[in-house]
Design a protein around this motif. Structure first.
Motif, short mmCIF file in Angstrom:
data_model
loop_
_atom_site.label_atom_id
_atom_site.label_comp_id
_atom_site.label_asym_id
_atom_site.label_seq_id
_atom_site.Cartn_x
_atom_site.Cartn_y
_atom_site.Cartn_z
N MET A 170 -24.59 16.90 1.77
CA MET A 170 -24.75 15.35 1.72
C MET A 170 -25.57 14.80 2.74
O MET A 170 -25.65 15.57 3.87
CB MET A 170 -23.26 14.92 1.96
N THR A 171 -26.13 13.69 2.62
CA THR A 171 -26.94 12.95 3.75
C THR A 171 -26.15 11.79 3.99
O THR A 171 -25.30 11.18 3.19
CB THR A 171 -28.37 12.61 2.91
N GLY A 172 -26.50 11.20 5.23
CA GLY A 172 -25.80 10.01 5.68
C GLY A 172 -26.55 9.48 7.20
O GLY A 172 -27.46 10.10 7.57
N VAL A 173 -25.87 8.28 7.55
CA VAL A 173 -26.38 7.94 8.78
C VAL A 173 -25.10 7.82 9.87
O VAL A 173 -24.03 8.27 9.16
CB VAL A 173 -26.95 6.56 8.50
N ASN A 174 -25.59 7.77 11.12
CA ASN A 174 -24.27 8.02 12.08
C ASN A 174 -23.08 7.14 11.92
O ASN A 174 -21.96 7.53 11.96
CB ASN A 174 -25.04 7.67 13.50
N THR A 175 -23.42 5.80 11.49
CA THR A 175 -22.43 4.84 11.00
C THR A 175 -21.31 5.51 10.01
O THR A 175 -20.06 5.17 9.94
CB THR A 175 -22.71 3.65 10.72
N LEU A 176 -22.03 5.95 8.89
CA LEU A 176 -21.28 6.34 7.72
C LEU A 176 -20.42 7.57 8.18
O LEU A 176 -19.05 7.61 7.80
CB LEU A 176 -22.34 6.85 6.56
N LYS A 196 -21.69 22.89 2.49
CA LYS A 196 -22.61 23.82 3.37
C LYS A 196 -23.57 23.32 4.33
O LYS A 196 -24.16 23.58 5.34
CB LYS A 196 -23.51 24.48 2.25
N ILE A 197 -24.30 21.97 3.66
CA ILE A 197 -25.24 21.14 4.77
C ILE A 197 -24.71 19.80 4.72
O ILE A 197 -24.40 18.99 4.01
CB ILE A 197 -26.47 21.18 3.85
N THR A 198 -24.74 19.20 5.92
CA THR A 198 -24.84 17.81 6.33
C THR A 198 -26.00 17.24 7.05
O THR A 198 -26.26 17.96 8.07
CB THR A 198 -23.47 17.40 6.87
N VAL A 199 -26.71 16.45 6.59
CA VAL A 199 -28.16 15.82 7.21
C VAL A 199 -27.92 14.34 7.64
O VAL A 199 -27.50 13.65 6.87
CB VAL A 199 -29.41 16.05 6.40
N GLY A 200 -28.22 14.19 8.92
CA GLY A 200 -28.21 12.81 9.46
C GLY A 200 -29.54 12.52 9.64
O GLY A 200 -30.35 13.16 10.02
N GLY A 201 -29.81 11.18 9.31
CA GLY A 201 -31.10 10.56 9.67
C GLY A 201 -31.06 9.11 9.64
O GLY A 201 -30.03 8.45 9.54
N GLY A 202 -32.11 8.27 9.74
CA GLY A 202 -32.10 6.96 9.74
C GLY A 202 -31.81 6.25 11.04
O GLY A 202 -32.19 5.07 11.43
N MET A 203 -31.12 6.86 12.00
CA MET A 203 -30.90 6.33 13.24
C MET A 203 -30.30 7.60 14.32
O MET A 203 -29.97 8.64 13.40
CB MET A 203 -30.00 5.14 13.20
N ALA A 204 -29.97 7.49 15.48
CA ALA A 204 -29.73 8.65 16.20
C ALA A 204 -28.28 8.78 16.00
O ALA A 204 -27.39 8.08 15.77
CB ALA A 204 -29.82 8.15 17.56
N VAL A 205 -28.03 10.39 15.72
CA VAL A 205 -26.85 10.88 15.40
C VAL A 205 -26.07 11.03 16.88
O VAL A 205 -26.60 11.88 17.72
CB VAL A 205 -26.73 12.09 14.60
N TYR A 220 -33.02 3.54 -3.09
CA TYR A 220 -34.22 2.43 -2.93
C TYR A 220 -34.82 2.67 -1.47
O TYR A 220 -36.19 2.23 -1.22
CB TYR A 220 -34.01 1.18 -3.25
N HIS A 221 -34.00 3.54 -0.58
CA HIS A 221 -34.35 3.79 0.68
C HIS A 221 -35.36 4.99 0.64
O HIS A 221 -34.74 5.90 0.18
CB HIS A 221 -33.12 3.64 1.59
N ILE A 222 -36.15 5.35 1.62
CA ILE A 222 -37.19 6.22 1.68
C ILE A 222 -36.28 7.53 1.71
O ILE A 222 -36.82 8.62 1.33
CB ILE A 222 -38.32 6.20 2.60
N PHE A 223 -35.09 7.57 2.54
CA PHE A 223 -34.57 8.96 3.00
C PHE A 223 -34.00 9.38 1.74
O PHE A 223 -34.46 10.64 1.13
CB PHE A 223 -33.44 8.55 4.03
N ALA A 224 -33.28 8.80 0.75
CA ALA A 224 -32.78 9.34 -0.46
C ALA A 224 -33.70 9.30 -1.49
O ALA A 224 -33.68 9.89 -2.33
CB ALA A 224 -31.40 8.43 -0.78
N PHE A 225 -34.71 8.28 -1.48
CA PHE A 225 -35.67 8.23 -2.44
C PHE A 225 -36.35 9.82 -2.51
O PHE A 225 -36.64 10.26 -3.58
CB PHE A 225 -36.83 7.32 -2.06
N THR A 226 -36.83 10.24 -1.31
CA THR A 226 -37.57 11.75 -1.39
C THR A 226 -36.45 12.85 -1.52
O THR A 226 -36.68 13.49 -2.39
CB THR A 226 -38.21 11.54 -0.15
#
Length: 558
Positions: A306-312, A331-340, A263-269
């Motif tokens: 996988m995707t995630g945020v810094n706290t995760l 192969k891929i790790t993408v961080g967003g939502g807040m500063a890594v 339901y959050h825009i990051f994972a939604f798209t």
């Protein structure tokens, strides 16, 4: 789009185009339909060990769309979706689009007050909701226009045995379903069965149709509904897909972990649309705070991304069962939502062998606007370079001109993924959209070769004796202390200097003291940036995706 205005193109990994065809499909519905046919027999989503194929998703969503039409919902009507990551979510998304409706993603943890604001502001006429949150809906439904309520359960799509056991534990052991009374509500399975009897009329959408009202987090004011169109979401899906093509094979057996809420825009798209259109299965995590479920997902699946945020990421790195996993497929790790944070990114690569590539975007940009290269060319501490078809710039407000390289200013974005505007809020829209440019409210800078870096939010800036102090910088230093688990920096009033820096800290090592932390900061920060107060906490307030909420910490002192 003039490539001379995009110095960052030289930083693109080989094979990624400056521009992608964002007009391949007029609507997101059409794009998803083509994808379902292309990968019909492949798994599209997996949750708690249960797979859902593209063909099954297509069939079930058509039935559910038929039910929505049968209930009287008309193209353009708004439908709220309030559930954690579960197989029902993509079925609902596809059904809503097939019926020409507008999805209103809603955080399941919202209070009744917050629900009422979002449902009345958007004018929702229907809702899909997990039974865990039905008691809250009961309190405010009479004050909304909602007349179609479809209830579902955590175990609803997991099969008779596993689903029944899951629901028993949720209801009777964990006591996660408060009593509620919604007499007009219909069970999700009943809606599916009934919908099979009612054919779904074909709906022809347009590129400029709003198909999602995605509400902003409200961290800087009243939560507003960003109007995201077919064109916005198709474009961002194609942009994101192009960025990942070099690493992920289309239609392969690789899987992508989805711990962030759909339901959050990051994972939604990224997950519901871009990865879905790549023919790769999304492994849904119902509750990412239960790190054991993420560890199990890695053990049971060939997780390539996988995707995630810094706290995760930080939490996983401090979990021995995670750090001992085999990451050969990742192969891929993408961080967003807040500063890594630098310390987290560096440790992540050391533990997993994979770079943690930070990206950047907003609800208003669908969300991906920039991304670090998914290889060793990434720059830790930066948000990467603008996506294909996208222009970003740093604007000097004081002198009303583009900033020079390394000069601070507000980041502005122009591209096909930028929202149409805020729903029923023309004045708010006019404040942020000018000649196609979106004012982000983020202070940043661009290097000469096109990498962007966020310095901070305008409203988070701390003013100490006329000097700007950026919380991200202070937090990045403190996060590097080996005894610190999490931290947040805010400004508090000071008679002497206007404001001073206060730091809230969650300890990793109980022996950490205030004096030790201040001494550490003095070695790394100019005097006026050094925190004058330190408060240790057991935990810090976070948003639904794990972003630390400085606003709440500031308000405690008002």
């Amino acid at each position: 789009m003039n490539t001379d205005q995009r110095p960052w193109l030289s930083q693109y990994p080989a094979g990624i185009p400056a521009n992608v065809d964002v007009h391949t499909h007029s609507t997101l519905k059409d794009l998803l339909a083509v994808t379902c046919k292309q990968f019909a027999n492949r798994p599209a989503f997996s949750c708690m060990g249960k797979d859902l194929t593209y063909a099954e998703l297509d069939k079930l969503s058509t039935a559910l769309g038929g039910y929505l039409h049968y209930r009287g919902l008309q193209p353009g009507d708004k439908v709220a979706v309030m559930m954690p990551n579960m197989l029902q979510y993509p079925i609902v998304l596809h059904a809503v689009l097939k019926a020409g409706l507008v999805i209103v993603n809603t955080n399941p943890l919202y209070t009744p007050r917050e629900m009422k604001h979002q449902f009345t502001d958007s004018g929702c006429k229907g809702i899909f909701i997990a039974e865990n949150f039905a008691a809250n809906l009961e309190q405010i439904i009479e004050e909304t226009d909602i007349n179609t309520v479809i209830l579902t359960t955590i175990g609803g799509m997991l099969g008779w045995l596993k689903g029944g056991l899951t629901n028993f534990v949720v209801r009777n052991v964990k006591k996660m379903v408060p009593q509620y009374n919604l007499p007009s509500a219909v069970d999700f399975q009943t809606a599916l069965d009934e919908g099979k009897k009612h054919p779904l009329p074909h709906f022809e959408g347009q590129p400029d149709d709003t198909i999602a009202l995605q509400y902003t987090g409200g961290t800087t004011g009243v939560s507003k509904g960003a109007m995201l169109t077919n064109a916005n979401l198709v474009a961002n899906a194609m942009q994101s897909k192009a960025w990942m093509t070099q690493k992920l094979q289309e239609g392969s057996d690789e899987r992508m972990l989805c711990p962030l809420p759909l339901y959050h825009i990051f994972a939604f798209t990224v997950n519901s649309v871009a990865i879905f259109c790549h023919g790769i299965c999304n492994v849904l995590i119902v509750n990412p705070r239960d790190l054991s479920t993420i560890v199990k997902a890695f053990k049971d699946n060939r997780i390539a991304a996988m995707t995630g945020v810094n706290t995760l990421f930080n939490g996983l790195l401090n979990d021995d069962s995670f750090t001992s996993l085999d990451f050969r497929h990742l192969k891929i790790t993408v961080g967003g939502g807040m500063a890594v944070q630098r310390s987290v990114a560096e440790r992540w690569q050391k533990v997993t062998g994979v770079p943690l590539s930070e990206g950047y975007g907003l609800t208003e940009t669908s969300p991906a606007a920039s991304m670090n290269p998914l290889n060793e060319s990434l720059r830790i501490g930066s948000i990467g370079v603008p996506m294909p078809n996208t222009v970003m710039r740093v604007w000097n407000d004081e002198e009303n001109r583009p900033a020079t390289s390394e000069e601070r200013g507000e980041i502005q974005i122009k591209g096909p993924q930028v929202m149409k505007g805020y729903y029923n809020r023309p004045e708010d829209t006019a404040k942020v959209l000018h000649d196609g440019w979106l004012n982000t409210g983020d202070i940043g800078m661009m290097s000469e070769d096109g990498f962007f870096r966020i310095v901070d939010r305008k409203k988070d800036m701390i003013l100490v004796s006329g000097f700007n102090v950026y919380p991200n910088e202070v937090e990045d230093v403190i996060a590097g202390h080996p005894k610190v688990l999490e931290c947040a920096a805010v400004g508090i009033p000071s008679d002497r200097s206007g404001e001073v820096v206060k730091i809230f800290v969650v300890k990793k090592d109980k022996s950490l003291t205030e004096d030790e932390l201040i001494a550490f900061c003095r070695k790394e920060l100019t005097g006026y940036k050094v925190p004058k107060e330190v408060e240790f906490r057991a935990e810090l307030p976070k948003s639904n995706v794990g972003k630390i909420l400085r606003r709440e910490l500031r308000q405690e002192k008002v």
